[in-house]
Design a protein around this motif. Structure first.
Motif, mmCIF file in Angstrom:
data_model
loop_
_atom_site.group_PDB
_atom_site.id
_atom_site.type_symbol
_atom_site.label_atom_id
_atom_site.label_comp_id
_atom_site.label_asym_id
_atom_site.label_seq_id
_atom_site.Cartn_x
_atom_site.Cartn_y
_atom_site.Cartn_z
ATOM 1 N N LEU B 3 0.832 -1.214 0.000
ATOM 2 C CA LEU B 3 0.000 0.000 0.000
ATOM 3 C C LEU B 3 0.866 1.264 0.000
ATOM 4 C CD1 LEU B 3 -2.802 -1.193 2.435
ATOM 5 C CD2 LEU B 3 -3.075 -0.659 0.012
ATOM 6 N N LYS B 90 -14.678 5.890 -5.304
ATOM 7 C CA LYS B 90 -14.820 4.784 -6.273
ATOM 8 C C LYS B 90 -15.198 3.542 -5.472
ATOM 9 C CE LYS B 90 -11.443 6.267 -9.656
ATOM 10 N NZ LYS B 90 -10.060 6.094 -10.088
ATOM 11 N N GLU B 92 -16.088 0.547 -6.110
ATOM 12 C CA GLU B 92 -15.534 -0.760 -6.488
ATOM 13 C C GLU B 92 -14.087 -0.884 -6.005
ATOM 14 O OE1 GLU B 92 -16.813 1.408 -8.609
ATOM 15 O OE2 GLU B 92 -18.676 0.537 -9.354
ATOM 16 N N MET B 93 -13.323 0.216 -6.112
ATOM 17 C CA MET B 93 -11.942 0.195 -5.629
ATOM 18 C C MET B 93 -11.944 0.111 -4.099
ATOM 19 S SD MET B 93 -8.833 0.212 -6.776
ATOM 20 C CE MET B 93 -7.251 0.171 -5.919
ATOM 21 N N VAL B 95 -14.181 -1.416 -2.311
ATOM 22 C CA VAL B 95 -14.477 -2.814 -1.968
ATOM 23 C C VAL B 95 -13.198 -3.637 -2.047
ATOM 24 C CG1 VAL B 95 -15.640 -4.907 -2.794
ATOM 25 C CG2 VAL B 95 -16.910 -2.771 -2.618
ATOM 26 N N TYR B 96 -12.440 -3.414 -3.111
ATOM 27 C CA TYR B 96 -11.170 -4.133 -3.302
ATOM 28 C C TYR B 96 -10.266 -3.932 -2.088
ATOM 29 C CZ TYR B 96 -6.469 -4.879 -5.313
ATOM 30 O OH TYR B 96 -5.169 -5.272 -5.549
ATOM 31 N N LEU B 97 -10.149 -2.692 -1.617
ATOM 32 C CA LEU B 97 -9.239 -2.399 -0.511
ATOM 33 C C LEU B 97 -9.822 -2.827 0.831
ATOM 34 C CD1 LEU B 97 -8.070 1.130 -1.680
ATOM 35 C CD2 LEU B 97 -6.643 -0.914 -1.546
ATOM 36 N N ARG B 98 -11.088 -2.491 1.047
ATOM 37 C CA ARG B 98 -11.682 -2.725 2.372
ATOM 38 C C ARG B 98 -11.837 -4.204 2.706
ATOM 39 N NH1 ARG B 98 -14.588 1.267 5.091
ATOM 40 N NH2 ARG B 98 -14.438 3.362 4.200
ATOM 41 N N THR B 99 -11.944 -5.055 1.687
ATOM 42 C CA THR B 99 -12.056 -6.485 1.982
ATOM 43 C C THR B 99 -10.685 -7.141 2.139
ATOM 44 O OG1 THR B 99 -12.262 -6.902 -0.398
ATOM 45 C CG2 THR B 99 -14.301 -6.837 0.875
ATOM 46 N N ARG B 100 -9.626 -6.355 2.007
ATOM 47 C CA ARG B 100 -8.290 -6.932 2.115
ATOM 48 C C ARG B 100 -7.434 -6.306 3.211
ATOM 49 N NH1 ARG B 100 -10.060 -7.346 -3.000
ATOM 50 N NH2 ARG B 100 -9.488 -9.188 -4.188
ATOM 51 N N ALA B 101 -7.809 -5.136 3.689
ATOM 52 C CA ALA B 101 -6.975 -4.442 4.685
ATOM 53 C C ALA B 101 -7.852 -3.607 5.611
ATOM 54 C CB ALA B 101 -5.963 -3.546 3.967
ATOM 55 N N GLU B 245 -20.213 2.431 5.382
ATOM 56 C CA GLU B 245 -20.595 1.297 4.534
ATOM 57 C C GLU B 245 -20.208 1.578 3.089
ATOM 58 O OE1 GLU B 245 -24.638 0.215 5.019
ATOM 59 O OE2 GLU B 245 -24.355 -0.399 7.089
ATOM 60 N N THR B 246 -19.889 0.523 2.378
ATOM 61 C CA THR B 246 -19.490 0.668 0.974
ATOM 62 C C THR B 246 -20.544 0.060 0.070
ATOM 63 O OG1 THR B 246 -17.197 0.508 1.644
ATOM 64 C CG2 THR B 246 -17.673 0.206 -0.680
#
Lengths: 294, 246
Positions: B3, B90, B92-93, B95-101, B245-246
């Motif tokens: 990151l 964004k 979608e981006m 979601v990508y980040l929040r579900t991983r870190a 929330e996303t």
């Protein structure tokens, strides 16, 4: 929790006056592929968001027995200046730090993106972004994979690859697969949940759904000659609940499949007409889906 | 890929680092030039009207640099920081980040890299202004310049922190940047109250001219409050964005 990865009880989600989820309960078995189907606005994306921890339910509770949960949104987007390899590499390093970096190229190859791995994703088509999203989701070996319409933007070849990947994941990961494409759900899912108006209106296997729907068991009879003669003959039989058709095809329904199987051929034998075929009337998921979401 | 590397790449590939550098450096060049040649410029374009201008001085050159650099520079810093910190713009981006870190893991590099970029650009701009002034006019007070630059660096870090806090109230990049700039203006207005001024971050902006002119250091309170407000803004953004929330 036991063998279930997801256990949700009476989940309700409100956005102001709008009720997006209305007491949803569901269970997803470990290692299974669970299809979440429903019309637009049924609450599929909201439910996946809740299960991913991205949205908090207004009421109800759920447990997810998985340490690595990956989500693929229906329209994945990434910072346009990132390169495809960087998207997958970042995903791997965040989820499984210290992993073998060759896994990145392996998954890019599997999703058909290896040749464009060095390109910035800003120029990618929607289908390429969907493949990239899938690659980024799968590279971390998720225990639970939540796929929101994963094949919606793909061409037939891409769709086939996605379905094959989902099939390959069976047993390794638990997959919750939301889709409008009922053929896809029928092909890859072990169990399905039909969501309509924020409620689960059916949960179980496809076989149970098709068998247990409200429609009566029916057979299709194809004849050589005038089918009206068959219709007239069947109409007077007391075990027949419905008969329709004409020409060379007749559809006959009864209270149970066993009755038809026992009586239909006997009845046809009494009519002087050539019978080409007698077969149970298979009902597709689409038929049942339209019936239960009506 | 980490990151941290992601944030550094963002600054380079989106050319935002060059924008920050260009803003501060260009004013670093223009400040001393304008101060040195102001009498000639006024004489050339005055149309025969005699206009009295102060003689060139290091203080005038540095004040000219800072006045322009901070106005445009703060806007640039706020927009550059908002582009990184308002990552929920964004979904979608996000979601990508929040579900991983975790949110702390996502935001910490964003705050740090943007603060470093803003401060580095400012320091380079100030160095250019200092050298230009020394060559064209006379060397400004080095001690005063260093201390004032340190105070302004803290202020720019505060701008980044405030932008992060704004991004936890609105999802849009433009909205976060404008709220941040708006809050700075409000601080400036409150600073018109003499007793309040010494406790406000906006007081640090005035330190530059005063310290270069040989004024005494009287910015301990505003320095302290700026550091506390910056840390508080960052902590609050961790909590607020973590709940979002996303």
């Amino acid at each position: 929790m036991g063998s279930n990865v997801v256990e949700a009880t009476e989940i309700t989600k409100r956005y102001g006056e709008t009720l997006a989820l209305d007491g949803v309960s569901l269970s997803v078995r470990r290692g299974s592929v669970y299809g979440l189907v429903g019309p637009n606005g049924a609450g599929k994306t909201t439910l996946l968001g809740v299960l991913a921890g991205l949205r908090t339910p207004t009421e109800g509770s759920f447990t997810v027995d998985a340490s690595r949960v990956a989500v693929l949104p229906d329209t994945p987007k990434f910072d346009p200046w990132m390169k495809a390899r960087e998207v997958v590499d970042l995903s791997l390093s965040l989820v499984l730090p210290g992993s073998d970096p060759s896994a990145v190229d392996a998954i890019l190859d599997r999703t058909g993106l290896l040749k464009v791995a060095h390109r910035r994703v800003g120029g990618f088509s929607r289908g390429m972004l969907q493949r990239l999203g899938l690659a980024a989701a799968v590279v971390g070996n998720p225990e639970l994979l939540l796929l929101d319409e994963p094949a919606a933007a793909l061409d037939p070849a891409g769709r086939r690859e996605v379905l094959n990947m989902v099939n390959d994941l069976r047993g390794e990961s638990t997959v919750v697969f939301s889709s409008h494409i009922l053929d896809d759900v029928e092909e890859v899912c072990d169990e399905i949940g039909i969501l309509n108006g924020g409620r689960i209106v059916y949960e179980g296997t496809l076989e149970e759904l098709v068998r247990g729907s409200s429609r009566l068991p029916s057979y299709r009879v194809r004849v050589r000659g005038n089918g009206d003669q068959v219709v007239d003959a069947l109409r007077v039989c007391d075990w027949v609940t419905d008969v329709s058709g004409g020409g060379d095809t007749v559809i006959v329904s009864a209270g149970s499949a066993a009755v038809i199987e026992r009586e239909l051929v006997r009845c046809l034998a009494r009519i002087d007409i050539g019978v080409v075929s007698v077969a149970p009337l298979e009902r597709s998921l689409e038929d049942v889906f339209l019936e239960v979401t009506r | 890929m980490s990151l941290w590397r992601l944030e550094i790449l963002r600054l380079f590939r989106t050319h935002r680092l060059w924008i920050l550098l260009a803003v501060f450096t260009s004013f670093g060049v223009l400040g001393p030039l304008t101060a040195r040649f102001l009498p000639e410029i006024v004489a050339a374009f005055g149309g025969g009207i005699e206009i009295s201008v102060p003689p060139p001085s290091p203080e005038l050159a540095m004040a000219g640099y800072l006045g322009n650099a901070l106005q445009i520079g703060i806007l640039a810093v706020a927009f550059v920081a908002a582009a990184a910190l308002a990552f929920d713009a964004k979904p979608e981006m996000a979601v990508y980040l929040r579900t991983r870190a975790t949110i702390q893991r996502i935001l910490t590099p964003r705050y740090t890299v943007n603060m470093v970029a803003a401060i580095a650009s400012f320091v380079i701009g100030t160095a250019v202004a200092y050298v230009g002034t020394a060559v064209l006019i006379d060397a400004p007070r080095l001690g005063g310049t260093l201390v004032a630059s340190m105070l302004l660096a803290v202020y720019l870090a505060f701008v980044v922190a405030l932008t992060g806090l704004a991004a936890s109230f609105v999802r849009s990049v433009t909205g976060a940047a404008l709220i941040s700039v708006g809050a700075l203006i409000v601080f400036g207005i409150i600073g018109l109250i003499p007793q309040a001024d010494q406790w406000l971050p906006s007081n640090l902006v005035g330190s530059f001219d005063a310290l270069i002119a040989g004024g005494e250091f009287a910015y301990g309170r505003s320095l302290l409050s700026t550091i506390i407000l910056s840390m508080g803004s960052i902590a609050a953004s961790f909590v607020l964005m973590g709940r979002r929330e996303t």
